[in-house]
Design an enzyme around this catalytic site. Structure first.
Site, PDB file in Angstrom:
ATOM      1  N   ARG A   1      -4.822 -98.797  92.817  1.00  0.00           N
ATOM      2  CA  ARG A   1      -4.019 -99.863  93.434  1.00  0.00           C
ATOM      3  C   ARG A   1      -3.336-100.574  92.288  1.00  0.00           C
ATOM      4  NH1 ARG A   1      -1.470-103.641  95.263  1.00  0.00           N
ATOM      5  NH2 ARG A   1      -1.852-104.742  97.197  1.00  0.00           N
TER       6      ARG A   1
ATOM      7  N   GLU B   1       4.012-101.180 103.367  1.00  0.00           N
ATOM      8  CA  GLU B   1       3.333 -99.947 103.750  1.00  0.00           C
ATOM      9  C   GLU B   1       4.381 -98.925 104.183  1.00  0.00           C
ATOM     10  OE1 GLU B   1       0.072 -99.736 103.163  1.00  0.00           O
ATOM     11  OE2 GLU B   1       0.234-101.806 102.475  1.00  0.00           O
TER      12      GLU B   1
ATOM     13  N   ARG C   1     -11.175 -98.720  94.791  1.00  0.00           N
ATOM     14  CA  ARG C   1      -9.935 -98.344  94.105  1.00  0.00           C
ATOM     15  C   ARG C   1      -9.908 -98.953  92.704  1.00  0.00           C
ATOM     16  NH1 ARG C   1      -5.702-100.625  98.443  1.00  0.00           N
ATOM     17  NH2 ARG C   1      -6.959-102.444  97.933  1.00  0.00           N
TER      18      ARG C   1
END
Length: 184
Positions: free
Chosen positions: A91, A99, A135
């Site tokens: 990330r 998105e 992440r």
């Protein structure tokens, strides 16, 4: 001649405007003086010498990982495979992008893909840790170009403070002002 107060209100609003301008300039000057030791390249340069930044990142507790991007999920998330063959999701630190199914999400991801393709999908990931989803939270550098900052500079993402601590947020803010020629 009777004074209906309109001149008094006009002077008051003008004074407020100047006070606000001076407060903003003072805040920018304070931030600039606090981070005067940060040295960013001049705007318009295509590549950056990231050695000083990487050295500072190591002093700040960050690690560097050499990897190849295997997939771009959207404008702020990629999948990588490191030199040892381990796969991970990254990330991008300090930014948020739409998105894929949101407006401009495809364009944001495509811009990131173009930058990665130009670099042969090889990146440096500068990171400190992982988030609650596992992440890696990090900065992508490809061919000397800060891809996180490039996503913001080109309008494909915006600054996202959730993963930035206070001191790094002001460094990020200062770097963005310098890139936009707002601070020399």
């Amino acid at each position: 001649m009777k004074n209906n107060g309109s001149f008094k209100n006009a002077g008051s609003s003008r004074a407020k405007m100047w006070r606000n301008i001076l407060l903003i300039l003072g805040a920018v000057a304070l931030i600039a003086s606090y981070f005067a030791d940060i040295r960013d390249p001049h705007p318009g340069t295509e590549t950056q010498d990231n050695r000083p930044y990487v050295e500072q990142a190591h002093k700040d507790g960050f690690q560097t990982l050499h990897a190849r991007v295997t997939r771009v999920a959207d404008g702020d998330t990629v999948y990588i495979k490191d030199d040892e063959g381990k796969e991970a999701r990254v990330r991008l630190l300090g930014i948020d992008a739409p998105e894929s199914k949101q407006a401009y999400g495809v364009q944001s991801a495509e811009h990131l893909k173009r930058n990665l393709r130009d670099a042969g999908y090889h990146v440096q990931v500068i990171y400190r840790g992982r988030d609650q989803y596992g992440r890696i939270i990090g900065k992508l550098v490809a061919d000397g170009k800060d891809l996180n900052l490039d996503q913001v500079r080109t309008g494909n993402a915006w600054v996202y403070r959730n993963y930035l601590d206070f001191s790094h947020y002001f460094r990020w803010l200062f770097a963005n002002f310098r890139e936009c020629s707002l601070i020399s």
